[in-house]
Design an enzyme around this catalytic site. Structure first.
Site, PDB file in Angstrom:
ATOM      1  N   ASP A  93      50.389 -41.150 -54.975  1.00 23.64           N
ATOM      2  CA  ASP A  93      51.297 -41.672 -55.990  1.00 23.64           C
ATOM      3  C   ASP A  93      52.015 -42.934 -55.547  1.00 23.64           C
ATOM      4  OD1 ASP A  93      53.032 -40.466 -54.019  1.00 23.64           O
ATOM      5  OD2 ASP A  93      54.627 -40.594 -55.498  1.00 23.64           O
ATOM      6  N   LYS A 150      44.730 -44.979 -42.014  1.00 23.54           N
ATOM      7  CA  LYS A 150      45.078 -46.394 -41.836  1.00 23.54           C
ATOM      8  C   LYS A 150      45.404 -46.596 -40.368  1.00 23.54           C
ATOM      9  CE  LYS A 150      47.720 -47.105 -46.088  1.00 23.54           C
ATOM     10  NZ  LYS A 150      49.082 -47.468 -46.522  1.00 23.54           N
ATOM     11  N   LYS A 172      52.426 -33.596 -52.110  1.00 22.22           N
ATOM     12  CA  LYS A 172      51.587 -33.289 -53.248  1.00 22.22           C
ATOM     13  C   LYS A 172      50.258 -34.050 -53.160  1.00 22.22           C
ATOM     14  CE  LYS A 172      55.724 -33.211 -56.158  1.00 22.22           C
ATOM     15  NZ  LYS A 172      56.457 -33.969 -57.172  1.00 22.22           N
ATOM     16  N   GLY A 173      50.225 -35.064 -52.308  1.00 21.69           N
ATOM     17  CA  GLY A 173      49.119 -36.017 -52.322  1.00 21.69           C
ATOM     18  C   GLY A 173      47.747 -35.425 -52.066  1.00 21.69           C
ATOM     19  N   GLU A 201      45.139 -33.238 -45.347  1.00 21.26           N
ATOM     20  CA  GLU A 201      46.091 -34.323 -45.612  1.00 21.26           C
ATOM     21  C   GLU A 201      45.393 -35.433 -46.387  1.00 21.26           C
ATOM     22  OE1 GLU A 201      48.820 -35.347 -46.275  1.00 21.26           O
ATOM     23  OE2 GLU A 201      49.993 -35.849 -44.503  1.00 21.26           O
ATOM     24  N   ASP A 202      46.155 -36.102 -47.247  1.00 20.27           N
ATOM     25  CA  ASP A 202      45.556 -37.195 -48.018  1.00 20.27           C
ATOM     26  C   ASP A 202      45.319 -38.432 -47.153  1.00 20.27           C
ATOM     27  OD1 ASP A 202      48.270 -37.700 -47.718  1.00 20.27           O
ATOM     28  OD2 ASP A 202      48.685 -38.071 -49.827  1.00 20.27           O
ATOM     29  N   ASP A 235      49.065 -42.485 -41.913  1.00 23.15           N
ATOM     30  CA  ASP A 235      49.548 -43.866 -41.897  1.00 23.15           C
ATOM     31  C   ASP A 235      50.168 -44.119 -40.518  1.00 23.15           C
ATOM     32  OD1 ASP A 235      50.352 -46.335 -42.894  1.00 23.15           O
ATOM     33  OD2 ASP A 235      52.145 -45.557 -43.839  1.00 23.15           O
ATOM     34  N   PHE A 264      48.600 -50.447 -49.775  1.00 22.09           N
ATOM     35  CA  PHE A 264      49.187 -49.255 -50.385  1.00 22.09           C
ATOM     36  C   PHE A 264      48.261 -48.765 -51.498  1.00 22.09           C
ATOM     37  CE2 PHE A 264      51.934 -46.591 -52.902  1.00 22.09           C
ATOM     38  CZ  PHE A 264      52.575 -45.871 -51.910  1.00 22.09           C
ATOM     39  N   VAL A 265      47.782 -47.535 -51.346  1.00 26.33           N
ATOM     40  CA  VAL A 265      46.791 -47.028 -52.299  1.00 26.33           C
ATOM     41  C   VAL A 265      47.364 -45.905 -53.159  1.00 26.33           C
ATOM     42  CG1 VAL A 265      44.712 -47.704 -51.024  1.00 26.33           C
ATOM     43  CG2 VAL A 265      45.824 -45.531 -50.466  1.00 26.33           C
ATOM     44  N   ARG A 316      48.907 -40.429 -59.729  1.00 26.40           N
ATOM     45  CA  ARG A 316      48.163 -39.399 -58.982  1.00 26.40           C
ATOM     46  C   ARG A 316      46.863 -39.028 -59.689  1.00 26.40           C
ATOM     47  NH1 ARG A 316      51.445 -37.327 -54.944  1.00 26.40           N
ATOM     48  NH2 ARG A 316      53.663 -37.212 -55.400  1.00 26.40           N
TER      49      ARG A 316
HETATM   50  P1  5GP Z   1      52.773 -41.130 -42.130  1.00 22.83           P
HETATM   51  O1  5GP Z   1      53.791 -40.122 -41.705  1.00 22.83           O
HETATM   52  O2  5GP Z   1      51.438 -40.958 -41.466  1.00 22.83           O
HETATM   53  O3  5GP Z   1      53.295 -42.530 -42.000  1.00 22.83           O
HETATM   54  O4  5GP Z   1      52.616 -40.978 -43.673  1.00 22.83           O
HETATM   55  C1  5GP Z   1      51.845 -40.038 -44.274  1.00 22.83           C
HETATM   56  C2  5GP Z   1      52.238 -39.901 -45.720  1.00 22.83           C
HETATM   57  O5  5GP Z   1      52.714 -41.142 -46.263  1.00 22.83           O
HETATM   58  C3  5GP Z   1      51.049 -39.527 -46.551  1.00 22.83           C
HETATM   59  O6  5GP Z   1      50.891 -38.146 -46.632  1.00 22.83           O
HETATM   60  C4  5GP Z   1      51.395 -40.137 -47.886  1.00 22.83           C
HETATM   61  O7  5GP Z   1      52.193 -39.249 -48.627  1.00 22.83           O
HETATM   62  C5  5GP Z   1      52.223 -41.349 -47.544  1.00 22.83           C
HETATM   63  N1  5GP Z   1      51.420 -42.586 -47.555  1.00 22.83           N
HETATM   64  C6  5GP Z   1      51.006 -43.318 -46.500  1.00 22.83           C
HETATM   65  N2  5GP Z   1      50.284 -44.378 -46.894  1.00 22.83           N
HETATM   66  C7  5GP Z   1      50.221 -44.295 -48.238  1.00 22.83           C
HETATM   67  C8  5GP Z   1      49.574 -45.089 -49.243  1.00 22.83           C
HETATM   68  O8  5GP Z   1      48.914 -46.097 -49.012  1.00 22.83           O
HETATM   69  N3  5GP Z   1      49.732 -44.663 -50.537  1.00 22.83           N
HETATM   70  C9  5GP Z   1      50.453 -43.567 -50.873  1.00 22.83           C
HETATM   71  N4  5GP Z   1      50.529 -43.257 -52.161  1.00 22.83           N
HETATM   72  N5  5GP Z   1      51.059 -42.782 -49.950  1.00 22.83           N
HETATM   73  C10 5GP Z   1      50.944 -43.162 -48.654  1.00 22.83           C
END
Ligand code: 5GP
Length: 177
Positions: free
Chosen positions: A158, A130, A42-43, A98-99, A102, A151-152, A164
């Site tokens: 969220d 990140k 949803k982000g 994508e939001d 990470d 963590f944002v 959100r």
């Molecule tokens: P990844 O698979 O790249 O580790 O994670 C991606 C997803 O993790 C993002 O789409 C998001 O939903 C969540 N995520 C990663 N870092 C953060 C953060 O700092 N804050 C929030 N709210 N979600 C995060």
């Protein structure tokens, strides 16, 4: 909403300016095309809705929901499709919206999954990155901001489904509830 302990990392004005810039870059690269914007729920909803209104191109949108985070703030590495696309992307120019990237696990899974559906092209647009946290090699084609390992929340992101709707992007300082 109860006041959460947060600190603003990016103001709504800074985000707006960057979203407009990103739309300009995509506009240049996709002239005479009708890309499909795939919003990762949803982000990325807030980002998509702002971005698509700055993008002066005909577009189609669709949504996918995946889960990798569960209820915690560390990535589990498990990616599951919770909602799939409604449209075919075969021979389409696809942009994943994508939001935040990470560890990269979510996007590397999604990229392989979507490539197997034979799009004409596939690019990744991420508002936030990140890079220090990356576990697998995946880079966005378009990226708004590189941010530190914090963590944002806000602007669509969220913590346990809350925050959100904060208009700015904030660092969550306390993970109470
Ligand atoms: P990844 O698979 O790249 O580790 O994670 C991606 C997803 O993790 C993002 O789409 C998001 O939903 C969540 N995520 C990663 N870092 C953060 C953060 O700092 N804050 C929030 N709210 N979600 C995060």
């Amino acid at each position: 909403m109860p006041a959460a302990k947060t600190r603003i990392l990016l103001t709504r004005e800074e985000i707006t300016q960057k979203v407009e810039e990103l739309a300009g870059q995509v506009f240049k690269d996709y002239q005479h095309k009708t890309p499909v914007l795939i919003c990762i729920l949803k982000g990325a909803v807030v980002f998509l809705s702002d971005f698509m209104r700055y993008l002066q191109l005909p577009v189609q949108i669709d949504f996918m929901a995946v889960s990798s985070y569960g209820q915690s703030t560390t990535t589990t590495g498990v990616v599951r499709i919770l909602k799939d696309l409604e449209m075919s992307i075969e021979n389409r120019d696809v942009i994943i919206i994508e939001d935040i990237i990470d560890t990269g696990l979510t996007l590397s899974y999604l990229r392989e999954n979507l490539l197997s559906r034979n799009p004409r092209s596939l690019k990744i647009l991420a508002l936030l990155d990140k890079p220090d946290r990356r576990k697998v090699k995946v880079e966005p084609d378009y990226c708004g901001f590189s941010i530190p390992d914090e963590f944002v929340v806000g602007y669509g992101l969220d913590f346990n489904e809350k925050y959100r709707n904060l208009p700015d992007l904030c660092i969550l300082l306390e993970f109470g509830s």
